[in-house]
Design a protein around this motif. Structure first.
Motif, PDB file in Angstrom:
ATOM      1  N   PHE A   1       0.618  -0.959  -0.026  1.00 45.63           N
ATOM      2  CA  PHE A   1      -0.072  -0.164  -0.217  1.00 45.63           C
ATOM      3  C   PHE A   1       0.864   1.104   0.224  1.00 45.63           C
ATOM      4  O   PHE A   1       0.537   2.294  -0.823  1.00 45.63           O
ATOM      5  CB  PHE A   1      -0.924  -0.227   1.328  1.00 45.63           C
ATOM      6  CG  PHE A   1      -1.916   0.930   1.269  1.00 45.63           C
ATOM      7  CD1 PHE A   1      -1.812   2.060   2.365  1.00 45.63           C
ATOM      8  CD2 PHE A   1      -2.793   0.953   0.388  1.00 45.63           C
ATOM      9  CE1 PHE A   1      -2.813   3.001   2.189  1.00 45.63           C
ATOM     10  CE2 PHE A   1      -4.042   1.991   0.352  1.00 45.63           C
ATOM     11  CZ  PHE A   1      -3.895   3.020   1.444  1.00 45.63           C
ATOM     12  N   LEU A   2       1.870   1.299   0.800  1.00 42.53           N
ATOM     13  CA  LEU A   2       2.830   2.423   0.874  1.00 42.53           C
ATOM     14  C   LEU A   2       3.515   2.507  -0.427  1.00 42.53           C
ATOM     15  O   LEU A   2       3.688   3.623  -0.900  1.00 42.53           O
ATOM     16  CB  LEU A   2       3.779   2.375   2.150  1.00 42.53           C
ATOM     17  CG  LEU A   2       3.197   2.315   3.432  1.00 42.53           C
ATOM     18  CD1 LEU A   2       4.265   2.035   4.404  1.00 42.53           C
ATOM     19  CD2 LEU A   2       2.808   3.895   3.690  1.00 42.53           C
ATOM     20  N   LEU A   3       4.094   1.553  -0.786  1.00 45.14           N
ATOM     21  CA  LEU A   3       4.814   1.519  -2.256  1.00 45.14           C
ATOM     22  C   LEU A   3       3.915   2.361  -3.406  1.00 45.14           C
ATOM     23  O   LEU A   3       4.321   3.077  -4.150  1.00 45.14           O
ATOM     24  CB  LEU A   3       5.221   0.239  -2.723  1.00 45.14           C
ATOM     25  CG  LEU A   3       6.397  -0.210  -1.997  1.00 45.14           C
ATOM     26  CD1 LEU A   3       6.786  -1.682  -2.562  1.00 45.14           C
ATOM     27  CD2 LEU A   3       7.511   0.604  -2.150  1.00 45.14           C
ATOM     28  N   ASN A   4       2.746   1.924  -3.214  1.00 45.19           N
ATOM     29  CA  ASN A   4       1.912   2.513  -4.250  1.00 45.19           C
ATOM     30  C   ASN A   4       1.312   4.031  -4.245  1.00 45.19           C
ATOM     31  O   ASN A   4       0.796   4.674  -5.196  1.00 45.19           O
ATOM     32  CB  ASN A   4       0.571   1.484  -4.417  1.00 45.19           C
ATOM     33  CG  ASN A   4       0.871   0.439  -5.315  1.00 45.19           C
ATOM     34  OD1 ASN A   4       1.651   0.520  -6.367  1.00 45.19           O
ATOM     35  ND2 ASN A   4       0.242  -0.809  -4.782  1.00 45.19           N
ATOM     36  N   ILE A   5       1.423   4.499  -3.073  1.00 44.64           N
ATOM     37  CA  ILE A   5       1.045   5.778  -2.836  1.00 44.64           C
ATOM     38  C   ILE A   5       2.155   6.802  -2.410  1.00 44.64           C
ATOM     39  O   ILE A   5       1.765   7.511  -1.368  1.00 44.64           O
ATOM     40  CB  ILE A   5      -0.331   6.110  -1.952  1.00 44.64           C
ATOM     41  CG1 ILE A   5      -0.163   5.457  -0.477  1.00 44.64           C
ATOM     42  CG2 ILE A   5      -1.336   5.388  -2.698  1.00 44.64           C
ATOM     43  CD1 ILE A   5      -1.231   5.719   0.424  1.00 44.64           C
ATOM     44  N   ALA A   6       3.278   6.558  -2.852  1.00 43.13           N
ATOM     45  CA  ALA A   6       4.312   7.373  -2.611  1.00 43.13           C
ATOM     46  C   ALA A   6       4.026   8.761  -2.359  1.00 43.13           C
ATOM     47  O   ALA A   6       3.475   9.416  -3.586  1.00 43.13           O
ATOM     48  CB  ALA A   6       5.686   6.972  -3.356  1.00 43.13           C
TER      49      ALA A   6
END
Lengths: 264, 388
Positions: A34-39
């Motif tokens: 999730f974090l990787l996709n919404i940097a």
């Protein structure tokens, strides 16, 4: 439900800790993905705007560099072609959007033609950079006439070679002519660009420009950069002269030129 | 079917072992994902760093633009240097450091005779292998002049610019036809800024619209016909080579033919030298026939005379008169479009310390000697006394 209880009770099935660890593992994986996709989702609005935007002034400087390079490498036209172009300016010197240019560059067809006829070595088989270095001996000869001739010829030749037009202004089929500033300083003490907006009045020995007052209002000796506004982008090039000294050439590019034109 | 290992048996066969197995897998998985995430985040600039999109790309483009400035300068400098080298090449008669036959009044000799005492005053070529420049010599002269002129420009640029043009080229090549000089740089221009290193070699290929080597060969071919000719014949040869067409060679305007008389002497043997001494032709005698003496006791001489007496050998010389002919030539290139009707280049005049327009001239001189042994004379040279 029965099957679930059987799994919990059986030695080879899952117990509470197995399920916990599996859940924990997949939860962490999910959070990371999730974090990787919404940097950038935690950054401020101002930072995001700055990051997405591009530095336009830097792009304009690069454009100015490239345009100055292409000017200097432009092959000089032959005498007939040069005189033909000048003849066109002479013929239209009283036209509405030419007369300002003619006045600004002190255009005198007869004197320019006379000089070009007497000194073909200044432009024959040369590029524009070679033309500038060819004018140098006349500029520094010590003769007032030679100096004036070199200034006049520089302006006239630069104008006919690099003049640009905005078409369909102010009405269809009409042209507004302009000439982006180009200045030459023989034997410069440094390579810094001029700090003044009107470099032809303040800085350079040979200089040609025509910026129609409709587009670039004439300001009283302003600086090139008055925070937060930079009026133009500057490019500098060094060219050699035959006596092994150097000349500095500055070119100005106005990125917002066309956008400043009043609409018809 | 493979037999599980002991640790695996413990893990999978035992209920407690299964607990640990799942825990270990979960932990390793979490650690691996964390490591990947950390690596990814540290490789990129965060948006909060203040750098806008494309900043790095613009920096690369600026680096390219800075290198382009240096390349443009190198091209312009090569062109100027070639024009200056062309002028010097012609002015020096295609010799960089002086012709082997010497020079006179700024004109290098392509043919020269000498007449020396040690050679019995027989005219001989000053250089037995001749002094007419050939094509390799012409190319070498042009590229050498170019080398030093180009170096001056590059040095000046490097003294003021942060970007330096390296001056380490393969030997400059000269291509004929429309004279072209080719520079192949061994070292690149290097621009290093954080995260960017840009290199480009400042090679060049510049030309001028004049076949200097071809001109040289044409001039030499005519020059070879001139030596030994009378003035009338020489003028005829030059006139037939002359042309007024644009781009052709102008031979006639600076034709000069001079003849100087001189002589050469050499030793051919020995001769007798004499000295003139005083003698007495008649002594004074008294009435009785006795000699009259002076206060010193010497007989008084009534009538004096002279007499020649040999005093040794001298050297006999033969003097041969000869004529020395000189034809210094300055051949120019017709260019009707030019202000002076001849091809000109903008060059730096070292003496005047300024740039001037100079006409391209191919300068040379030929010299030969015609001796006249039929008019020779002999003479005796005495160290003491005079020829008898």
């Amino acid at each position: 439900m029965v099957m679930f209880r059987a799994m919990l009770k059986s030695r080879k099935g899952l117990d509470f800790w197995d399920i916990f660890f599996y859940l924990f593992y997949f939860l962490v994986a999910f959070i990371i993905i999730f974090l990787l996709n919404i940097a950038g989702c935690v950054i401020k609005d101002k930072e995001a705007r700055a990051g997405i935007g591009a530095d336009v002034s830097l792009a304009a400087v690069i454009r100015a560099d490239a345009q100055l390079d292409s000017y200097l490498r432009t092959q000089m036209p032959g005498k007939e072609e040069l005189l033909e172009k000048m003849g066109w300016v002479e013929k239209n010197k009283n036209a509405k959007y030419i007369k300002g240019l003619v006045k600004e560059i002190d255009f005198n067809f007869g004197k320019v033609e006379d000089f070009l006829n007497k000194h073909p070595e200044v432009y024959s088989d040369r590029d524009y950079s070679g033309f500038i270095s060819g004018l140098h001996p006349f500029y520094v000869s010590g003769s007032k006439k030679d100096k004036e001739d070199s200034e006049r010829v520089f302006k006239a030749v630069t104008a006919v070679m690099f003049i640009r037009a905005v078409i369909d202004y102010p009405k269809k089929g009409d042209y507004m002519f302009y000439l982006l500033p180009l200045g030459v300083d023989f034997g410069p003490s440094d390579l810094k660009p001029s700090s003044k907006e009107d470099m032809c009045k303040s800085s350079y020995e040979l200089c040609a420009q025509y910026l129609p007052p409709e587009v670039v209002p004439s300001l009283k000796d302003p600086l090139i950069y008055v925070s937060p506004v930079r009026f133009s982008s500057q490019a500098i090039q060094i060219i050699p002269l035959a006596d092994a000294t150097l000349a500095k050439v500055e070119f100005r590019y106005y990125p917002e030129f066309k956008s400043r034109l009043p609409q018809p | 079917m493979t037999t599980p290992t002991k640790p695996m048996k413990l893990l999978s066969g035992n209920k407690r072992g299964m607990d640990y197995y799942v825990f270990i897998v979960s932990l390793v998985g979490v650690l691996m994902l964390s490591f990947i995430t950390f690596s990814l985040f540290t490789k990129q600039y965060s948006l909060s760093s203040g750098l806008s999109t494309g900043t790095e790309q613009f920096r690369v483009l600026k680096t390219y633009a800075a290198a382009e400035k240096a390349l443009l300068f190198a091209d312009d400098a090569a062109r100027l240097a070639l024009e200056q080298a062309a002028y010097k090449y012609g002015k020096s008669g295609f010799y960089y450091s002086g012709a082997p036959c010497g020079s006179n009044g700024g004109y290098n000799y392509w043919a020269k005779d000498e007449i020396l005492q040690k050679n019995d005053c027989v005219p001989q070529p000053a250089n037995p292998s001749g002094c007419y420049p050939d094509e390799p010599m012409m190319k070498w002269t042009l590229s050498t002049f170019f080398y030093y002129d180009f170096y001056k420009f590059v040095s000046k640029f490097n003294s003021i610019s942060e970007v330096k043009i390296p001056f380490n080229y393969e030997p400059f090549g000269v291509a004929t036809g429309s004279t072209q000089i080719i520079g192949i740089s061994k070292d690149p221009i290097t621009i290093s800024i954080p995260n960017v290193k840009y290199e480009v070699k400042p090679g060049f290929r510049e030309s001028i619209n004049r076949d200097l080597i071809g001109d040289g060969s044409s001039v030499v071919a005519v020059a070879k016909q001139l030596a030994g000719k009378s003035e009338k014949e020489a003028k005829k040869i030059v006139s037939s080579a002359d042309s007024s067409d644009a781009g052709s060679l102008d031979w006639n305007e600076k034709f000069a033919y001079s003849k100087a008389k001189n002589s050469c002497l050499y030793a051919i043997g020995s001769c007798t030298c004499c000295e003139t001494i005083e003698t007495c032709e008649e002594y004074e005698f008294d009435e009785e026939g006795n000699p009259v003496l002076d206060d010193d006791g010497k007989i008084i001489c009534k009538k004096k005379g002279t007499s020649e007496v040999p005093v040794g050998d001298g050297t006999e010389y033969r003097t041969i008169p000869y004529d020395s002919f000189d034809i210094p030539m300055s051949v120019r290139v017709n260019d009707p479009a030019s202000g002076t009707s001849h091809k000109q280049y903008l060059v730096y005049d070292e003496a005047a310390k300024k740039e001037v327009l100079k006409e391209l001239e191919y300068n040379f001189a030929v010299n030969w000697i015609e001796d006249h042994p039929e008019d020779s004379t002999t003479s005796c040279s005495c160290g003491t006394g005079h020829p008898c």
